[in-house]
Design an enzyme around this catalytic site. Structure first.
Site, PDB file in Angstrom:
ATOM      1  N   GLU A 323       0.855  -1.203   0.000  1.00 50.22           N
ATOM      2  CA  GLU A 323       0.000   0.000   0.000  1.00 50.22           C
ATOM      3  C   GLU A 323       0.887   1.249   0.000  1.00 50.22           C
ATOM      4  O   GLU A 323       1.505   1.591   1.011  1.00 50.22           O
ATOM      5  CB  GLU A 323      -0.923  -0.019   1.215  1.00 50.22           C
ATOM      6  CG  GLU A 323      -1.866  -1.215   1.234  1.00 50.22           C
ATOM      7  CD  GLU A 323      -2.624  -1.337   2.528  1.00 50.22           C
ATOM      8  OE1 GLU A 323      -3.534  -0.510   2.777  1.00 50.22           O
ATOM      9  OE2 GLU A 323      -2.302  -2.256   3.322  1.00 50.22           O
ATOM     10  N   LYS A 326       0.605   4.459   2.725  1.00 50.87           N
ATOM     11  CA  LYS A 326       0.658   4.288   4.177  1.00 50.87           C
ATOM     12  C   LYS A 326       1.779   5.136   4.758  1.00 50.87           C
ATOM     13  O   LYS A 326       2.855   5.283   4.162  1.00 50.87           O
ATOM     14  CB  LYS A 326       0.867   2.820   4.551  1.00 50.87           C
ATOM     15  CG  LYS A 326      -0.311   1.922   4.230  1.00 50.87           C
ATOM     16  CD  LYS A 326      -0.255   0.620   5.009  1.00 50.87           C
ATOM     17  CE  LYS A 326      -0.587   0.855   6.463  1.00 50.87           C
ATOM     18  NZ  LYS A 326      -0.687  -0.409   7.225  1.00 50.87           N
ATOM     19  N   GLU A 332       6.051  -0.336   6.280  1.00 49.98           N
ATOM     20  CA  GLU A 332       4.590  -0.193   6.276  1.00 49.98           C
ATOM     21  C   GLU A 332       4.000  -0.296   4.874  1.00 49.98           C
ATOM     22  O   GLU A 332       2.858  -0.697   4.706  1.00 49.98           O
ATOM     23  CB  GLU A 332       4.189   1.146   6.899  1.00 49.98           C
ATOM     24  CG  GLU A 332       4.307   1.199   8.406  1.00 49.98           C
ATOM     25  CD  GLU A 332       3.284   0.297   9.095  1.00 49.98           C
ATOM     26  OE1 GLU A 332       2.117   0.253   8.646  1.00 49.98           O
ATOM     27  OE2 GLU A 332       3.661  -0.369  10.076  1.00 49.98           O
TER      28      GLU A 332
END
Length: 376
Positions: A323, A326, A332
């Protein structure tokens, strides 16, 4: 009026428990995936259904109740846990009608075509968010459950809330695990309510984060399910050859100490980053592949832990995709089993929507929409 309303709500919950009307089971398999969408480059939900069906993944969690996702999953047979976001907990906690409105907008219209099997009350509330949200978690959960009951949906849709490892004061060795003293005044009533309605204890368990925080003293082989000497818990006389099992049993130990030893523990998030910053030890493609491949094999065996050998462990992997939006360290944005273009991030036996240099086996769908689902 407020005291009268509270008394009536108590009577409702008491009568439900007396009649043994419990929430439905949200996770019917042992292997699920978290479908996070904090990104601007992911395949549309219809293509995600295609991807999940090809991978034979039948359980997912999402972090909201996005209508495009819920519509795309109609008729797929994939079981979904939706989420009432953290920022809505306070308003839902003080208004039963607000809870009813949320259910009528985000859950009821999609049933039964879309298999919504659970509602997550926020994510990692206790020990992480401001205290006023801690205070809202239990009343919000009760209001959501009451709304489900009035609509006759409690046997289909389970209410629960996932916790981070921050709720524990310590977790090593597993038998020593306890809840933090400042958490207990909020945790115990919550556990009492979830026990009454038959909900499990969800924990986000990350051997990666434990290893990253102390790589000098934690054997990475122990964290990755690889052959190692493991650890010995002198109190229970149990041996652990991997950290994942130890983290699950630590949660069981904490629950047992506060009187909820029969409550099932389910892992709501676990995974390993394939890329990280210089100070994020262990965040490599090879380690991510090893952890997720070994974890998948372990979950598919439907076996228990050393402390609960007859209770098959269930876990949702974090996450389906990398993602790119993020916040936080590089890790992350690199927990995905798949890249944003639908190709696999590394090979653990899945195929992708498009070719990948990691594998020669792939599923090619030129049109990424729900129309491509006919072959399933």
């Amino acid at each position: 009026m407020r005291s009268s309303s509270s008394f009536l709500k108590f009577l409702l919950v008491f009568s439900l428990v007396s009649l043994n009307v419990l929430t439905g089971q949200a996770f019917t398999g042992t292997y699920g995936v978290n479908y996070g969408r904090i990104a601007d480059n992911l395949p549309p939900p219809g293509s995600v259904v295609t991807l999940l069906k090809a991978a034979k993944i039948k359980n997912i969690r999402i972090y909201d109740a996005n209508p495009d996702v819920l519509t795309a999953f109609k008729g797929s047979g994939i079981e979904i846990m939706v989420c009432l976001p953290n920022e809505l907990l306070i308003e839902v906690s003080v208004g039963e009608q607000r809870a009813m409105d949320w259910i009528k907008e985000n859950v009821q219209p999609y049933l039964p075509g879309t298999s919504i099997r659970g509602i997550s009350m926020g994510n990692e509330i206790l020990g992480v968010t401001p205290v006023e949200i801690w205070e809202a978690l239990l009343p919000a959960s009760k209001n959501i459950y009451t709304a489900l009951d009035r609509l006759g949906l409690t046997k289909e849709v389970q209410v629960s809330s996932p916790h981070s490892e921050a709720v524990f004061a310590n977790s090593f060795p597993p038998s020593s695990c306890t809840f933090r003293d400042d958490i207990l005044p909020y945790m115990k009533p919550l556990l009492q309510f979830f026990s009454q309605i038959g909900s499990p204890f969800y924990i986000n368990a990350y051997p990666f984060l434990a290893y990253k925080s102390d790589p000098e003293h934690i054997d990475i082989k122990y964290a990755l399910f690889k052959s190692n000497k493991g650890i010995y818990d002198a109190k229970t006389k149990l041996h652990y050859d991997n950290m994942f099992d130890a983290q699950v049993d630590a949660a069981y130990a904490a629950l047992e100490k506060v009187g909820f030893g029969k409550m099932e523990v389910i892992v709501s998030e676990t995974g390993w980053a394939s890329k990280g910053d210089d100070n994020e030890a262990g965040a490599t493609v090879e380690n991510a592949r090893t952890y997720n491949k070994n974890l998948r094999k372990r979950l598919l065996k439907k076996k228990g832990t050393p402390y609960k050998p007859k209770k098959a462990v269930k876990a949702y992997i974090f996450a389906l995709f990398n993602e790119n939006l993020k916040f936080g360290p590089t890790s992350e944005r690199n927990f995905g089993l798949f890249k944003a273009d639908g190709s696999i991030a590394y090979d653990i036996g899945f195929t992708g929507l498009v070719p990948s240099s990691a594998t020669s086996s792939f599923i090619s769908f030129k049109v990424w929409d729900s129309k491509s689902l006919g072959s399933f």
